[in-house]
Design a protein around this motif. Sequence first.
Motif, short mmCIF file in Angstrom:
data_model
loop_
_atom_site.label_atom_id
_atom_site.label_comp_id
_atom_site.label_asym_id
_atom_site.label_seq_id
_atom_site.Cartn_x
_atom_site.Cartn_y
_atom_site.Cartn_z
N ASN A 57 0.84 -1.22 0.00
CA ASN A 57 0.00 0.00 0.00
C ASN A 57 0.87 1.26 0.00
OD1 ASN A 57 -2.28 -1.54 0.16
ND2 ASN A 57 -2.56 -1.26 2.37
N GLU A 58 1.87 1.24 0.87
CA GLU A 58 2.74 2.42 1.03
C GLU A 58 3.46 2.74 -0.29
OE1 GLU A 58 6.41 2.84 3.83
OE2 GLU A 58 4.66 2.27 5.03
N LEU A 60 2.55 1.80 -3.32
CA LEU A 60 1.57 2.21 -4.34
C LEU A 60 1.19 3.68 -4.13
CD1 LEU A 60 -0.74 -0.96 -4.50
CD2 LEU A 60 0.83 -0.16 -6.27
N GLU A 61 1.04 4.06 -2.85
CA GLU A 61 0.70 5.46 -2.56
C GLU A 61 1.80 6.39 -3.04
OE1 GLU A 61 -0.49 5.98 1.58
OE2 GLU A 61 -2.00 4.44 1.21
N LYS A 62 3.05 6.00 -2.76
CA LYS A 62 4.18 6.83 -3.19
C LYS A 62 4.16 7.03 -4.70
CE LYS A 62 7.68 5.89 0.28
NZ LYS A 62 8.71 4.93 0.64
N GLN A 64 1.54 6.85 -6.50
CA GLN A 64 0.19 7.33 -6.84
C GLN A 64 -0.56 6.34 -7.74
OE1 GLN A 64 1.04 11.35 -8.25
NE2 GLN A 64 0.62 12.08 -6.19
N LYS A 66 -3.54 3.57 -7.68
CA LYS A 66 -4.70 3.21 -6.86
C LYS A 66 -4.85 1.70 -6.80
CE LYS A 66 -9.15 4.45 -7.27
NZ LYS A 66 -9.72 3.97 -6.07
#
Length: 269
Positions: A57-58, A60-62, A64, A66
């Motif tokens: 998750n981390e 993927l967030e970095k 961007q 989804k």
Amino acid sequence: MTMSKSMQATAHKKPLVVIKLGGSMLKQLSDAFIESLKELMESKNIIFVHGGGPEINEMLEKLQIKSDFYEGQRKTTAEVLEIAEMVLAGKMNKFLTTKLQKHHINALGLSGCDGQLIQASFLNEKDLGFVGKVDDVNISLLHALLDLAYIPVVAPLGKTNDGQTLNINADVCAAAIAEKMQAEQLIFVTNVPGILKDGVLIEEASENFIYELIDKGIIYGGMIPKVKSALQALSNSLKEVMIVSGNNPIIHNGKMLGTKISKKQEVVV
Ligand SMILES: Nc1ncnc2c1ncn2[C@@H]1O[C@H](COP(=O)(O)OP(=O)(O)O)[C@@H](O)[C@H]1O
Ligand SMILES: CC(=O)N[C@@H](CCC(=O)OP(=O)(O)O)C(=O)O
């Protein structure tokens, strides 16, 4: 680390326990917890399977990117798969093997893609994308590693017959390994003390009761693949699946605390 010939020869004779370490607590694993695993290893052979959901998750967030979940399984596009493989087989697998080795545990990290360890097929390509279910496990490879006194540490990925890598939920992967290896016990180590209902630990849960808890929404999200794959893996050899917290030593005052899942009908709340 050196291992005497007699230790190697006895490795396969010990009962096997598969331990899944959830990504929810992998980074916080205490020295006391790992030392308690070492005590368990005196009488059991152990295979580790690890998760890494929060780390994926981390990342993927970095970047961007989804990603969504359906019943605890990550919807995996080609882009998400690339990150999942990088985090699971790279970052988390090496993090855990290094940590275990620091405690003089003879850990050998590999992913389900190595040595045809996990043969997989699409679980539901239309809705989940590159997510796998386990068709077969290369048990000869795992037996060979155990006989050489290595402790396998498995990242949850698999390959299809066509060589496509698939992302496999770590609970599903651990349960399949436990089932195919005819393990005596499967333990899910996570960030809660077990299955909770109104904040109270359920010490033992049968199949019917678990489905009732899912229907009522009391079991949701990441707990769903744990309980579903536990029920699927239970067999004559695998008589018990435990869900335990990684915050306490695995055996506490001679007892393993958490939720015990069995096929029996009776329920103790
Ligand atoms: N009935 C329940 N009892 C306890 N936890 C539950 C329950 N239903 C859902 N959960 C959720 O399941 C989570 C554990 O699953 P998950 O986040 O996938 O962890 P892991 O990375 O260890 O597999 C808990 O932190 C909690 O949020
Ligand atoms: C298909 C699927 O859900 N794959 C998981 C694999 C990692 C995992 O299961 O990690 P935890 O044990 O920490 O949840 C994912 O992409 O997050």
